[in-house]
Design an enzyme around this catalytic site. Structure first.
Site, mmCIF file in Angstrom:
data_model
loop_
_atom_site.group_PDB
_atom_site.id
_atom_site.type_symbol
_atom_site.label_atom_id
_atom_site.label_comp_id
_atom_site.label_asym_id
_atom_site.label_seq_id
_atom_site.Cartn_x
_atom_site.Cartn_y
_atom_site.Cartn_z
ATOM 1 N N GLU A 254 -25.027 5.341 -5.836
ATOM 2 C CA GLU A 254 -25.332 3.807 -6.571
ATOM 3 C C GLU A 254 -25.671 3.809 -8.000
ATOM 4 O O GLU A 254 -25.568 3.001 -8.763
ATOM 5 C CB GLU A 254 -26.379 2.999 -5.699
ATOM 6 C CG GLU A 254 -26.296 2.341 -4.734
ATOM 7 C CD GLU A 254 -27.346 2.233 -3.522
ATOM 8 O OE1 GLU A 254 -28.626 2.450 -4.085
ATOM 9 O OE2 GLU A 254 -27.309 2.502 -2.415
ATOM 10 N N SER B 8 -27.614 5.824 6.394
ATOM 11 C CA SER B 8 -27.935 4.801 7.557
ATOM 12 C C SER B 8 -28.641 5.978 8.381
ATOM 13 O O SER B 8 -28.576 5.667 9.710
ATOM 14 C CB SER B 8 -26.887 4.108 8.299
ATOM 15 O OG SER B 8 -26.176 3.223 7.199
ATOM 16 N N GLY C 73 -26.317 2.102 3.663
ATOM 17 C CA GLY C 73 -26.425 0.738 3.719
ATOM 18 C C GLY C 73 -25.752 -0.069 4.626
ATOM 19 O O GLY C 73 -25.880 -1.492 4.652
ATOM 20 N N GLU D 147 -24.251 12.404 1.300
ATOM 21 C CA GLU D 147 -24.391 10.858 1.496
ATOM 22 C C GLU D 147 -22.970 10.266 1.290
ATOM 23 O O GLU D 147 -22.568 10.001 0.375
ATOM 24 C CB GLU D 147 -25.445 10.440 0.414
ATOM 25 C CG GLU D 147 -26.786 10.788 0.424
ATOM 26 C CD GLU D 147 -27.701 9.501 -0.015
ATOM 27 O OE1 GLU D 147 -28.519 9.317 1.034
ATOM 28 O OE2 GLU D 147 -27.618 9.118 -0.854
ATOM 29 N N GLY E 63 -32.962 2.167 3.735
ATOM 30 C CA GLY E 63 -33.727 1.259 4.351
ATOM 31 C C GLY E 63 -34.731 1.348 5.317
ATOM 32 O O GLY E 63 -35.608 0.746 5.324
ATOM 33 N N HIS F 16 -27.232 9.780 -7.334
ATOM 34 C CA HIS F 16 -27.174 8.800 -6.071
ATOM 35 C C HIS F 16 -25.860 8.132 -6.487
ATOM 36 O O HIS F 16 -25.413 7.745 -7.294
ATOM 37 C CB HIS F 16 -28.146 7.939 -5.931
ATOM 38 C CG HIS F 16 -28.314 7.375 -4.569
ATOM 39 N ND1 HIS F 16 -27.299 5.995 -4.410
ATOM 40 C CD2 HIS F 16 -28.492 7.334 -3.537
ATOM 41 C CE1 HIS F 16 -27.600 5.583 -3.344
ATOM 42 N NE2 HIS F 16 -28.338 6.583 -2.720
ATOM 43 N N ASN G 243 -35.819 6.780 -0.039
ATOM 44 C CA ASN G 243 -35.466 6.275 -1.379
ATOM 45 C C ASN G 243 -35.335 4.801 -1.208
ATOM 46 O O ASN G 243 -34.810 4.220 -0.477
ATOM 47 C CB ASN G 243 -34.002 6.732 -1.471
ATOM 48 C CG ASN G 243 -33.297 6.067 -2.663
ATOM 49 O OD1 ASN G 243 -34.004 5.287 -3.460
ATOM 50 N ND2 ASN G 243 -32.023 6.308 -2.760
ATOM 51 N N TRP G 244 -36.623 4.267 -1.878
ATOM 52 C CA TRP G 244 -36.866 2.558 -1.730
ATOM 53 C C TRP G 244 -35.699 2.063 -2.630
ATOM 54 O O TRP G 244 -35.743 0.722 -2.554
ATOM 55 C CB TRP G 244 -38.299 2.502 -2.048
ATOM 56 C CG TRP G 244 -39.333 2.715 -1.261
ATOM 57 C CD1 TRP G 244 -39.031 3.428 -0.105
ATOM 58 C CD2 TRP G 244 -40.610 2.822 -1.311
ATOM 59 N NE1 TRP G 244 -40.244 3.810 0.455
ATOM 60 C CE2 TRP G 244 -41.284 3.285 -0.226
ATOM 61 C CE3 TRP G 244 -41.441 2.356 -2.415
ATOM 62 C CZ2 TRP G 244 -42.605 3.464 -0.023
ATOM 63 C CZ3 TRP G 244 -42.839 2.239 -2.057
ATOM 64 C CH2 TRP G 244 -43.375 2.827 -0.886
ATOM 65 N N LYS G 245 -35.141 2.370 -3.420
ATOM 66 C CA LYS G 245 -34.192 1.906 -4.177
ATOM 67 C C LYS G 245 -34.950 0.727 -4.874
ATOM 68 O O LYS G 245 -36.181 0.896 -5.234
ATOM 69 C CB LYS G 245 -33.135 1.219 -3.631
ATOM 70 C CG LYS G 245 -32.339 2.563 -2.789
ATOM 71 C CD LYS G 245 -31.189 2.037 -1.868
ATOM 72 C CE LYS G 245 -30.540 3.365 -1.280
ATOM 73 N NZ LYS G 245 -29.325 3.013 -0.489
HETATM 74 P P1 PGA Z 1 -29.501 4.103 3.310
HETATM 75 O O1 PGA Z 1 -29.478 4.629 2.074
HETATM 76 O O2 PGA Z 1 -30.424 4.653 4.466
HETATM 77 O O3 PGA Z 1 -30.181 2.599 3.399
HETATM 78 O O4 PGA Z 1 -28.175 3.911 4.022
HETATM 79 C C1 PGA Z 1 -29.349 5.803 1.914
HETATM 80 C C2 PGA Z 1 -29.522 6.390 0.466
HETATM 81 O O5 PGA Z 1 -28.690 5.438 -0.183
HETATM 82 O O6 PGA Z 1 -30.074 7.366 0.045
#
Ligand code: PGA
Length: 275
Positions: free
Chosen positions: A98, A229, A189, A183, A251, A96, A10-12
């Site tokens: 976010e 993470s 993150g 998650e 990330g 997600h 997931n590149w966001k």
């Molecule tokens: P992260 O993000 O690996 O940077 O913690 C995971 C995600 O939000 O899907």
């Protein structure tokens, strides 16, 4: 029942089209020969079309990070399931953390640090899940507790509610074919992944909830990833857990070498289990 793990990046909001295409060319030869693992990359919407052309017919599937549930119409800024299908998407991340809304106190100042502002709710997640399935897209539905919810001992109840509401009205056969990502919000993150055994436990809770609502066979076929993470350092331990069927990687998916190491770990573990 053997479930093929899915490692999805997931590149966001990262990478230009040029960067995305160059990543795709770099990734393909690294993962093409790996067995017993599925791989997907979810770039920003601007890069979907170009990446879809590079990845077409390859080992690496294309995914989107979100979508709206209508096919078309006056919905400024939104992207529809039809549009995602057209550019070659197989997967779409839905709900997600976010994108889930929690506006907080009325006086809260919104900035890039308080980014839970896009307003997804369990109800909109449910509409998006149904729209994705209706268009033959595989939803990757994200659930997980906030830190205060975990501290209050509410983790299991929070994920149970998100699962039940998010999957309401979906058939057992459809649930069996989709993907859930557990998650924990506090792990995303932060560099602080959830303890592997605890992630395995919560994913077991999710599988039990799905089993009660949709039947045991469905629960055993459903793939449930861990996200938060995940890195090349902890992937082996996390992916070795019996309930964890892959990872949703933020990330660490931005770097082709790190992402490949995670895919390799999943492939090696899956082989160990099945041999
Ligand atoms: P992260 O993000 O690996 O940077 O913690 C995971 C995600 O939000 O899907």
């Amino acid at each position: 029942m053997a479930r093929t793990p899915l490692i999805a990046g997931n590149w966001k909001m990262n990478k230009t089209v040029a960067e995305a295409v160059s990543f795709a060319h770099d990734l393909l030869p690294r993962v093409e020969g790996l067995n017993k693992v599925e791989v997907a990359v979810c770039p920003p919407a601007t890069a979907l079309h170009a990446m879809g052309e590079v990845l077409a017919g390859s080992k690496v599937a294309l995914g989107a990070q979100d979508m709206f549930w209508a096919e078309q119409g006056a919905f400024t800024g939104m992207i529809s399931p039809l549009m995602l299908k057209e550019v070659g998407c197989k997967y779409v991340i839905i709900g997600h953390s976010e994108r889930r809304g929690r506006f907080g106190k009325p006086d809260e100042t919104l900035n890039s640090e308080t980014a839970r502002v896009f307003g997804d709710t369990d109800a909109s997640v449910n509409l998006k899940v149904k729209a994705a399935l209706a268009h033959d897209l595989v939803p990757i539905v994200c659930v997980g507790e906030m830190l205060d919810e975990r501290d209050a001992g509410n983790t299991d109840a929070v994920v149970e509610k998100q699962i039940k509401a998010g999957l309401e009205g979906v058939s057992p056969e459809q649930v069996a074919g989709m993907v859930i990502a557990y998650e924990p919000v506090w792990a995303i993150g932060t560099g602080r992944a959830c303890d592997a055994e605890e992630a395995n436990r919560v994913i077991g809770v999710i599988r039990r909830v799905v089993g009660e609502a949709f039947g045991q066979e469905t629960a055993q076929r459903l793939r449930i990833q861990y996200g938060g993470s995940m890195s090349e350092k902890n992937a082996h331990e996390l992916l070795s857990q019996p309930e964890i069927d892959g990872g949703l990687v933020g990330g660490a998916s931005l770097d082709v070498s790190r992402f490949t190491l995670i895919v390799q770990a999943a492939s090696v573990i899956a082989k160990e289990v099945s041999s």
